[in-house]
Design a protein around this motif. Sequence first.
Motif, PDB file in Angstrom:
ATOM      1  N   ASP A  22       0.830  -1.203   0.000  1.00  0.00           N
ATOM      2  CA  ASP A  22       0.000   0.000   0.000  1.00  0.00           C
ATOM      3  C   ASP A  22       0.868   1.259   0.000  1.00  0.00           C
ATOM      4  N   TRP A  23       1.936   1.249   0.785  1.00  0.00           N
ATOM      5  CA  TRP A  23       2.829   2.416   0.868  1.00  0.00           C
ATOM      6  C   TRP A  23       3.553   2.650  -0.459  1.00  0.00           C
ATOM      7  N   VAL A  24       4.076   1.577  -1.060  1.00  0.00           N
ATOM      8  CA  VAL A  24       4.820   1.720  -2.319  1.00  0.00           C
ATOM      9  C   VAL A  24       3.916   2.234  -3.441  1.00  0.00           C
ATOM     10  N   VAL A  25       2.720   1.642  -3.540  1.00  0.00           N
ATOM     11  CA  VAL A  25       1.841   1.953  -4.674  1.00  0.00           C
ATOM     12  C   VAL A  25       1.019   3.217  -4.431  1.00  0.00           C
ATOM     13  N   ASN A  26       0.362   3.298  -3.269  1.00  0.00           N
ATOM     14  CA  ASN A  26      -0.596   4.388  -3.048  1.00  0.00           C
ATOM     15  C   ASN A  26       0.015   5.639  -2.421  1.00  0.00           C
ATOM     16  N   VAL A  27       1.094   5.481  -1.681  1.00  0.00           N
ATOM     17  CA  VAL A  27       1.739   6.641  -1.069  1.00  0.00           C
ATOM     18  C   VAL A  27       2.875   7.166  -1.953  1.00  0.00           C
ATOM     19  N   CYS A  28       3.733   6.227  -2.400  1.00  0.00           N
ATOM     20  CA  CYS A  28       4.877   6.637  -3.212  1.00  0.00           C
ATOM     21  C   CYS A  28       4.540   6.750  -4.693  1.00  0.00           C
ATOM     22  N   GLY A  29       3.451   6.110  -5.121  1.00  0.00           N
ATOM     23  CA  GLY A  29       3.009   6.256  -6.493  1.00  0.00           C
ATOM     24  C   GLY A  29       3.703   5.380  -7.514  1.00  0.00           C
ATOM     25  N   TYR A  30       4.336   4.297  -7.069  1.00  0.00           N
ATOM     26  CA  TYR A  30       4.997   3.405  -8.017  1.00  0.00           C
ATOM     27  C   TYR A  30       3.998   2.418  -8.621  1.00  0.00           C
ATOM     28  N   THR A  31       4.356   1.859  -9.764  1.00  0.00           N
ATOM     29  CA  THR A  31       3.493   0.889 -10.418  1.00  0.00           C
ATOM     30  C   THR A  31       3.460  -0.417  -9.645  1.00  0.00           C
ATOM     31  N   ALA A  32       2.316  -1.079  -9.670  1.00  0.00           N
ATOM     32  CA  ALA A  32       2.123  -2.303  -8.889  1.00  0.00           C
ATOM     33  C   ALA A  32       2.668  -3.515  -9.629  1.00  0.00           C
ATOM     34  N   LYS A  33       3.968  -3.510  -9.858  1.00  0.00           N
ATOM     35  CA  LYS A  33       4.627  -4.649 -10.484  1.00  0.00           C
ATOM     36  C   LYS A  33       5.628  -5.247  -9.507  1.00  0.00           C
ATOM     37  N   MET A  34       5.695  -6.585  -9.494  1.00  0.00           N
ATOM     38  CA  MET A  34       6.512  -7.285  -8.513  1.00  0.00           C
ATOM     39  C   MET A  34       7.937  -6.751  -8.461  1.00  0.00           C
ATOM     40  N   HIS A  35       8.586  -6.630  -9.615  1.00  0.00           N
ATOM     41  CA  HIS A  35      10.007  -6.268  -9.628  1.00  0.00           C
ATOM     42  C   HIS A  35      10.231  -4.827  -9.184  1.00  0.00           C
ATOM     43  N   VAL A  36       9.177  -4.017  -9.209  1.00  0.00           N
ATOM     44  CA  VAL A  36       9.278  -2.639  -8.728  1.00  0.00           C
ATOM     45  C   VAL A  36       8.988  -2.572  -7.232  1.00  0.00           C
ATOM     46  N   VAL A  37       7.859  -3.144  -6.842  1.00  0.00           N
ATOM     47  CA  VAL A  37       7.422  -3.072  -5.442  1.00  0.00           C
ATOM     48  C   VAL A  37       8.439  -3.720  -4.506  1.00  0.00           C
ATOM     49  N   PHE A  38       8.926  -4.912  -4.877  1.00  0.00           N
ATOM     50  CA  PHE A  38       9.790  -5.667  -3.967  1.00  0.00           C
ATOM     51  C   PHE A  38      11.280  -5.488  -4.259  1.00  0.00           C
ATOM     52  N   HIS A  39      11.628  -4.430  -4.927  1.00  0.00           N
ATOM     53  CA  HIS A  39      13.047  -4.155  -5.111  1.00  0.00           C
ATOM     54  C   HIS A  39      13.649  -3.795  -3.746  1.00  0.00           C
ATOM     55  N   PRO A  40      14.856  -4.289  -3.444  1.00  0.00           N
ATOM     56  CA  PRO A  40      15.465  -4.025  -2.132  1.00  0.00           C
ATOM     57  C   PRO A  40      15.566  -2.547  -1.771  1.00  0.00           C
ATOM     58  N   VAL A  41      15.686  -1.676  -2.773  1.00  0.00           N
ATOM     59  CA  VAL A  41      15.750  -0.242  -2.473  1.00  0.00           C
ATOM     60  C   VAL A  41      14.460   0.238  -1.831  1.00  0.00           C
ATOM     61  N   MET A  42      13.317  -0.254  -2.324  1.00  0.00           N
ATOM     62  CA  MET A  42      12.032   0.124  -1.743  1.00  0.00           C
ATOM     63  C   MET A  42      11.894  -0.439  -0.322  1.00  0.00           C
ATOM     64  N   ILE A  43      12.411  -1.630  -0.128  1.00  0.00           N
ATOM     65  CA  ILE A  43      12.358  -2.239   1.210  1.00  0.00           C
ATOM     66  C   ILE A  43      13.204  -1.427   2.181  1.00  0.00           C
ATOM     67  N   ARG A  44      14.380  -1.004   1.747  1.00  0.00           N
ATOM     68  CA  ARG A  44      15.237  -0.187   2.618  1.00  0.00           C
ATOM     69  C   ARG A  44      14.554   1.129   2.975  1.00  0.00           C
ATOM     70  N   ARG A  45      13.922   1.761   2.000  1.00  0.00           N
ATOM     71  CA  ARG A  45      13.213   3.006   2.272  1.00  0.00           C
ATOM     72  C   ARG A  45      12.059   2.773   3.257  1.00  0.00           C
ATOM     73  N   TYR A  46      11.370   1.650   3.093  1.00  0.00           N
ATOM     74  CA  TYR A  46      10.194   1.368   3.932  1.00  0.00           C
ATOM     75  C   TYR A  46      10.585   1.134   5.388  1.00  0.00           C
ATOM     76  N   VAL A  47      11.576   0.289   5.619  1.00  0.00           N
ATOM     77  CA  VAL A  47      11.943  -0.027   7.007  1.00  0.00           C
ATOM     78  C   VAL A  47      12.699   1.107   7.670  1.00  0.00           C
ATOM     79  N   SER A  48      13.129   2.119   6.881  1.00  0.00           N
ATOM     80  CA  SER A  48      13.845   3.263   7.451  1.00  0.00           C
ATOM     81  C   SER A  48      12.933   4.470   7.664  1.00  0.00           C
ATOM     82  N   ARG A  49      11.636   4.304   7.456  1.00  0.00           N
ATOM     83  CA  ARG A  49      10.708   5.432   7.588  1.00  0.00           C
ATOM     84  C   ARG A  49      10.784   6.050   8.986  1.00  0.00           C
TER      85      ARG A  49
END
Length: 279
Positions: A22-49
């Motif tokens: 929800d955060w990646v797609v609806n808050v950050c505005g990225y496309t809902a594709k597996m390789h985009v959503v679950f890229h380690p860079v997005m995970i690092r940004r998420y857990v560092s919020r």
Amino acid sequence: MITPACHYLAERLMVATSGFVDWVVNVCGYTAKMHVVFHPVMIRRYVSRDDVAWGDKIRRDYRSLLLRIAEVVVPDAGAIPFESLNTETPTLPYTDRELGRLESWARGQSSAQRRRDAGLILGFAAGAGLDPWEIQHLRDDDVVVGRAGVRVTVAGSVPRDVTVMLRWEDLVRDSLTGRSGRNWVFGPATRTSTFNAITPFIRRTDRGSEPTPVPTRMRQTWLVTHLAARTPADLIMTAGGLTKPEHLATSLAHIPALHSPQERRRVIGEARSGRHNQP
């Protein structure tokens, strides 16, 4: 596809992934594709919020779960650096006196159902090193009570068999009296949910002056008890479903006689050797 490959229960994955996606797609505005959503860079940004009141443990848990998914769905993404989240001190184990008071808490509940469930939490967490997710997913025939003791077959992310410590055998036996079949061990037979059933139960229990019942502290007590008894570290790793010897070695901080660099090296080396697990 993801759940079997990750070796985590689907319910546990959903806790971490629903808010993340929800955060990646609806808050950050990225496309809902597996390789985009679950890229380690997005995970690092998420857990560092810094806009959420998460403790280090929650951030570590989310990072571990999400990175395991990333390994499955984005295998060519490559590793990226993460800031350390190991500032939290090891969970403090219960003293022997506190364990006695917790047994009074379990046996002193106001109904047979509550006494049984409280006894199973204490018996399986402090007596077999199970975590709450593992306890609430046990079925009746996962537990074998015999003359040689009480043996538990644990499914989930780290399948294994564990024997309940002698101290907690009677409590577990009493809590299982009259049960058979394929019902859940914990909670009423009509329980339908396997999501976080233990924490709400503990909050509803009758409490006096006993220490707060915390399953993670009970599990830590089990680990420290085995370490203090010099149980081979590789056997503790297997029985506890542990994967990193360093996590086991941190528990030596609670055992003054074994809190030294030499003992830490011994435990890590013993855990990695696996010699006591050889047929």
